[in-house]
Write a protein that holds these residues in place. Structure first.
Motif: not given
Length: 317
Positions: A27-33, A37-49, A55-60
């Motif tokens: 799921f992605i929610e975009k703002m101006d700055n 991004e929200t990731y819901e993992f449906l099952e355990d994987t080798d690297y992620l539970k 993830e909140i990504f910001f340039k400043e």
């Protein structure tokens, strides 16, 4: 974190072998700055539970980001009925790139010692905090120190804050990752410690992480990509008059052009190239773990965002 032996603690950088819809939802929610991004993992994987990774990504580093961190944390916290919370600042306070946890706790408001009436009046959660240091300082596994606190004070929820490793240089100090599954301290740089998670502590764990370091092999991989983009840009006649700095090169090379300019290496996918660089650099101790030259300022700014977000938490509000 994947079959190519690349290194990252970020969920978004560990999706190469996974399929959206089958292994995870996004799921992605975009703002101006910034973006969320929200990731819901449906099952355990080798690297992620199995669980939720945000993830909140910001340039400043805008302080206004803290209100979104508060909102996202509260959604996770309120799945428990007025929990007693232990906030953990993981990392070495004397190493700037590893100090995001201790720096954040420096300005945290703890409330456990306050009268119940005062907590009720201000809608404070019952909060304790701990900076356990690292194993070479204490001689004790961090999870054992936390476990003792959890048992002694009957903790209902642990929030762990730590520095992370990224594969993308642009994400250093520009991402806040939140998950509800816990954390493996030091896993991104191969310094594996016992996991801090519900299975080991007996209570739910929310992990907050900020990438502050990157492997040299990841940077060299990016340089190869920049070379491809640069040559592709140079082959476009309309770019001949461009001078000075620019955000990125716009050019693109065909597979045959990549092979002509860079040989077999030019035809490798990004993950394959990074795997090759890892194999070349690691045996001769050249795959350094590196950070940004402005890491001091970055850690101060981001830790201020996190401490404000945590201090603004209120129940029933």
């Amino acid at each position: 974190m994947n079959k190519y032996n690349t290194h990252s603690d970020l969920a978004k950088e560990s999706l190469e072998l996974l399929k959206e819809g089958k292994h995870y939802k996004r799921f992605i929610e975009k703002m101006d700055n910034f973006s969320i991004e929200t990731y819901e993992f449906l099952e355990d994987t080798d690297y992620l539970k199995k669980g939720k990774y945000i993830e909140i990504f910001f340039k400043e580093s805008f302080m206004s980001i803290s209100q979104h961190v508060t909102r996202l944390l509260k959604e996770m916290i309120d799945q428990n009925d007025y929990p007693r919370i232990l906030i953990i600042g993981l990392g070495n306070p004397y190493l700037t790139s590893d100090a995001i946890g201790p720096r954040t706790l420096r300005d945290i408001r703890v409330t456990h010692y306050l009268d119940d009436g005062l907590k009720l009046e201000n809608h404070y959660y019952d909060i304790l905090s701990l900076t356990p240091g690292v194993m070479y300082q204490t001689g004790v596994e961090t999870v054992e120190v936390i476990q003792a606190m959890v048992d002694q004070f009957q903790i209902d929820l642990v929030i762990a804050i730590d520095a992370l490793c990224a594969r993308d240089y642009q994400k250093l100090g520009h991402v806040i990752q939140i998950n509800n599954v816990g954390i493996h301290p030091g896993s991104g740089i191969g310094n594996h410690r016992q996991a801090i998670q519900e299975e080991t502590l007996g209570c739910p764990v929310i992990a907050i992480g900020v990438p502050t370091v990157i492997y040299a092999s990841s940077i060299v991989r990016d340089v190869f990509q920049l070379m491809k983009d640069y040559f592709g840009d140079a082959l476009d006649i309309k770019n001949k008059l461009k001078i000075g700095k620019r955000k990125k090169y716009e050019g693109e090379l065909s597979v045959s052009q990549q092979q002509y300019l860079l040989g077999h290496v030019g035809s490798l996918e990004q993950e394959e190239l990074e795997s090759l660089l890892y194999e070349i650099m690691t045996p001769v101790d050249r795959n350094f773990v590196m950070s940004d030259k402005q890491i001091d300022e970055t850690v101060e700014k981001v830790s201020a965002i996190l401490s404000k977000a945590l201090n603004d938490l209120r129940y029933n509000s």
